[in-house]
Motif scaffolding. Sequence first.
Motif, mmCIF file in Angstrom:
data_model
loop_
_atom_site.group_PDB
_atom_site.id
_atom_site.type_symbol
_atom_site.label_atom_id
_atom_site.label_comp_id
_atom_site.label_asym_id
_atom_site.label_seq_id
_atom_site.Cartn_x
_atom_site.Cartn_y
_atom_site.Cartn_z
ATOM 1 N N ALA A 1 0.898 -1.077 0.011
ATOM 2 C CA ALA A 1 0.089 0.004 -0.130
ATOM 3 C C ALA A 1 0.969 1.238 0.135
ATOM 4 O O ALA A 1 2.125 1.175 0.331
ATOM 5 N N ALA A 2 0.374 2.363 -0.471
ATOM 6 C CA ALA A 2 1.130 3.405 -0.690
ATOM 7 C C ALA A 2 0.402 4.639 -0.108
ATOM 8 O O ALA A 2 -0.708 4.927 -0.087
ATOM 9 N N VAL A 3 1.296 5.424 0.726
ATOM 10 C CA VAL A 3 0.659 6.839 1.258
ATOM 11 C C VAL A 3 1.834 7.886 0.895
ATOM 12 O O VAL A 3 2.965 7.550 0.628
ATOM 13 N N GLY B 1 -2.354 13.558 -0.566
ATOM 14 C CA GLY B 1 -2.524 14.284 -1.790
ATOM 15 C C GLY B 1 -1.611 15.507 -2.101
ATOM 16 O O GLY B 1 -1.599 16.116 -3.182
ATOM 17 N N ALA B 2 -0.702 15.950 -0.951
ATOM 18 C CA ALA B 2 0.017 16.890 -1.044
ATOM 19 C C ALA B 2 1.270 16.551 -2.177
ATOM 20 O O ALA B 2 2.030 15.462 -2.269
ATOM 21 N N PRO C 1 6.458 9.931 -1.861
ATOM 22 C CA PRO C 1 5.635 8.562 -1.643
ATOM 23 C C PRO C 1 6.227 7.568 -0.632
ATOM 24 O O PRO C 1 7.326 7.303 -0.851
ATOM 25 N N LEU C 2 5.405 6.977 -0.044
ATOM 26 C CA LEU C 2 5.894 6.065 0.954
ATOM 27 C C LEU C 2 5.032 4.628 0.463
ATOM 28 O O LEU C 2 3.965 4.598 0.697
ATOM 29 N N ALA D 1 7.182 12.712 -6.387
ATOM 30 C CA ALA D 1 6.749 11.433 -7.239
ATOM 31 C C ALA D 1 5.471 10.865 -6.702
ATOM 32 O O ALA D 1 5.170 11.060 -5.699
ATOM 33 N N ARG D 2 4.962 10.270 -7.818
ATOM 34 C CA ARG D 2 3.620 9.583 -7.518
ATOM 35 C C ARG D 2 3.838 7.964 -7.669
ATOM 36 O O ARG D 2 4.466 7.522 -8.811
ATOM 37 N N TYR D 3 3.219 7.269 -6.955
ATOM 38 C CA TYR D 3 3.189 5.738 -6.941
ATOM 39 C C TYR D 3 2.551 4.902 -8.075
ATOM 40 O O TYR D 3 1.461 5.379 -8.451
#
Length: 274
Positions: free
Chosen positions: A189-191, A198-199, A204-205, A265-267
Amino acid sequence: MSADRKKYEMTQTDIALLLADAADEVEIGIAPVQAVMRAGRRRRARRWAVGAATAVVLAGSTGATLAFAGLPGIGDRGAVTAQRPASPEARHVYEPRVTVLASGIDQGKEWSVDVRVWGAPRDEREADRQFGAMKDAGLEPVDATRAAGLIGRTSFFAVRSYGDGHARPVIFNTVGRLPGFSGTDLESAAVGLAPGAGAKDSAPLVVGMVAKSAREVTCTWKDGGSTAARPAVDAAAPGARGSVIRPVGSFPGGNWFVCVGPDGARYKDAKVTR
């Protein structure tokens, strides 16, 4: 008559002389007390050895409970005692077993990701207390709106903490049996690393589980970049900022991993690549 008497007297004399000669050759000394005592100890040792041999024969035929029943001075101490069941504290029912996966600094604030595994309660009393402890920690078990739903089930939470008190579960579940992973199995899962997924400026984590055989997990980002997580050099030490694969206490079915991407970056996805 006189001749017979003379022969008799000579015979008596001869016997007396022989006895005297024998007495002169005998040395009379102190009674051998030490030898007598040693003989007594040897007899006791032989009796003890016979008892021990009998006990061994009994042990071979009827089990360990009888193994020492016949030994001197042992009595009933050789009886096998039943092992006490593990306490709730030893099973981590009231306080989870915590493993820190990764930690670091982001925008001047400390962050960390840890996995908390709560042992399965065995009765309603243990479940009630565990349910309260989870609520106090800001955690809510999956599919267990009542404490009774925790009985016989293990709960685990992967929690991201950021700054002062900003904690958020990323992956969590309550199960009768912990999941197992093999080959290229992966769940993730990613947050956002910082609060507010959404910032746009947040890194990304990605947190997930893989098989213990996995040597590399590659997380890719929508801009085409990627980050690789590999096994920690020291599995017992908390991870620094970066990406890592690490074992988790009380979670035998697999390892956990963390990927931290570049700011903004976006996952896209994550795969076992080795």
